[in-house]
Design a protein around this motif. Sequence first.
Motif, PDB file in Angstrom:
ATOM      1  N   UNK A  95     -18.159   5.014  38.101  1.00 34.69           N
ATOM      2  CA  UNK A  95     -18.133   6.468  38.251  1.00 34.69           C
ATOM      3  C   UNK A  95     -18.223   6.858  39.723  1.00 34.69           C
ATOM      4  N   UNK A  96     -19.036   6.138  40.483  1.00 30.83           N
ATOM      5  CA  UNK A  96     -19.152   6.444  41.911  1.00 30.83           C
ATOM      6  C   UNK A  96     -17.805   6.293  42.620  1.00 30.83           C
ATOM      7  N   UNK A  97     -17.060   5.238  42.299  1.00 27.48           N
ATOM      8  CA  UNK A  97     -15.769   5.017  42.941  1.00 27.48           C
ATOM      9  C   UNK A  97     -14.738   6.067  42.527  1.00 27.48           C
ATOM     10  N   UNK A 144     -13.487   1.351  32.472  1.00 26.46           N
ATOM     11  CA  UNK A 144     -14.534   1.600  31.491  1.00 26.46           C
ATOM     12  C   UNK A 144     -14.517   0.495  30.450  1.00 26.46           C
ATOM     13  N   UNK A 145     -13.319   0.092  30.051  1.00 27.01           N
ATOM     14  CA  UNK A 145     -13.187  -1.004  29.096  1.00 27.01           C
ATOM     15  C   UNK A 145     -13.524  -2.340  29.736  1.00 27.01           C
ATOM     16  N   UNK A 208     -14.687   5.030  21.202  1.00 23.84           N
ATOM     17  CA  UNK A 208     -15.866   5.646  21.808  1.00 23.84           C
ATOM     18  C   UNK A 208     -15.504   6.895  22.613  1.00 23.84           C
ATOM     19  N   UNK A 209     -14.374   6.851  23.335  1.00 25.82           N
ATOM     20  CA  UNK A 209     -13.932   8.032  24.086  1.00 25.82           C
ATOM     21  C   UNK A 209     -13.670   9.189  23.130  1.00 25.82           C
ATOM     22  N   UNK A 210     -12.956   8.898  22.045  1.00 23.97           N
ATOM     23  CA  UNK A 210     -12.654   9.945  21.068  1.00 23.97           C
ATOM     24  C   UNK A 210     -13.937  10.468  20.424  1.00 23.97           C
ATOM     25  N   UNK A 211     -14.855   9.552  20.069  1.00 21.83           N
ATOM     26  CA  UNK A 211     -16.101   9.955  19.430  1.00 21.83           C
ATOM     27  C   UNK A 211     -16.961  10.792  20.373  1.00 21.83           C
ATOM     28  N   UNK A 212     -16.981  10.425  21.648  1.00 16.25           N
ATOM     29  CA  UNK A 212     -17.800  11.152  22.615  1.00 16.25           C
ATOM     30  C   UNK A 212     -17.352  12.594  22.779  1.00 16.25           C
ATOM     31  N   UNK A 213     -16.081  12.854  22.472  1.00 15.28           N
ATOM     32  CA  UNK A 213     -15.539  14.203  22.613  1.00 15.28           C
ATOM     33  C   UNK A 213     -15.257  14.856  21.250  1.00 15.28           C
ATOM     34  N   UNK A 284     -16.309  12.479  31.390  1.00  8.51           N
ATOM     35  CA  UNK A 284     -15.897  11.778  30.173  1.00  8.51           C
ATOM     36  C   UNK A 284     -16.408  10.342  30.165  1.00  8.51           C
ATOM     37  N   UNK A 285     -16.419   9.702  31.317  1.00 12.37           N
ATOM     38  CA  UNK A 285     -16.937   8.339  31.412  1.00 12.37           C
ATOM     39  C   UNK A 285     -18.423   8.298  31.054  1.00 12.37           C
TER      40      UNK A 285
END
Length: 302
Positions: A95-97, A144-145, A208-213, A284-285
């Motif tokens: 995330x920092x990068x 992320x993956x 997980x991306x879909x679930x998080x949103x 999102x991450x």
Amino acid sequence: MSFAAMLFLALLLDAAMGEPRWLWQRLPHPAVLMGRAVGWCDARFNHGAARKARGIAVMLALGLGALFLGGVLSQLPAPFQIVIAAILLAQRSLVDHVRAVAAGLRMGLPEGRRMVARIVSRDTAPMDETAVARSAIESGAENLSDGVIAPAFWFLILGLPGLLLYKITNTADSMIGYRTPRHQDFGWAAARFDDLLNWVPARLTAILIAAAHLRADIWPLIRRDAALHRSPNAGWPEAAMAPVLGVALAGPRSYDGRMQDFPFVHPEGRRTLDAADVEAACHALWRTWAVALGVVGVLALV
């Protein structure tokens, strides 16, 4: 302590600490040591005849070495294993990068290009603001993956042996797993083994991306667009990230001075991107990381 409980604490430790510069300026990071091992093997064995067989043998040796070292380290008390796992996870640094690209774009296009050049291998000199932002978002989704969900998955399954096996394989793929004259044969095993180890985590990342949103409705889009990617795995997190942000990803880009015409992922999405979209990707991450953390926490309790 169970693998799930240790992973839960390692995810929290990585999120809190990231990669302390004061430490890794004094000591070589384990990923650097892995890279040196792969580089030595490349220089020592990637020549002459039977390069594919040599590459297979190298990957077998590296993989067995990682499993052995992981087994030795697994004898350490749980707190030490948690620290090792946290070091080999990369949520905070990822995330920092990515966020640095957003900050760079706000300072100006040249700084945005300079920041994105740190995380992508494509040509950055011809990029406009949209291309810089799109590249950062794609890199964030893929890593992320590769840098979080996949190593966490293999730690959850096998502990430190699984985590080290995954990391050495992923490192080898990133260094020698290319379809170039030098590595077409020698890197074949690294690329194929990396594809195998990432098959489940890449699809899990998309879920997980879909679930998080709360976007179960995008699964048909994910399945449609994931197949557009050259990699059997990298397209899944990209195909999930694009619709949750409402943007189009991928598309034409330049490598080694040659423009290549790749199809767009989520082509119906917005195609003009800026720093705000990169920031949205960072959010999102973290949301996806939080859902993954929750899943691991439930597994730890069970």
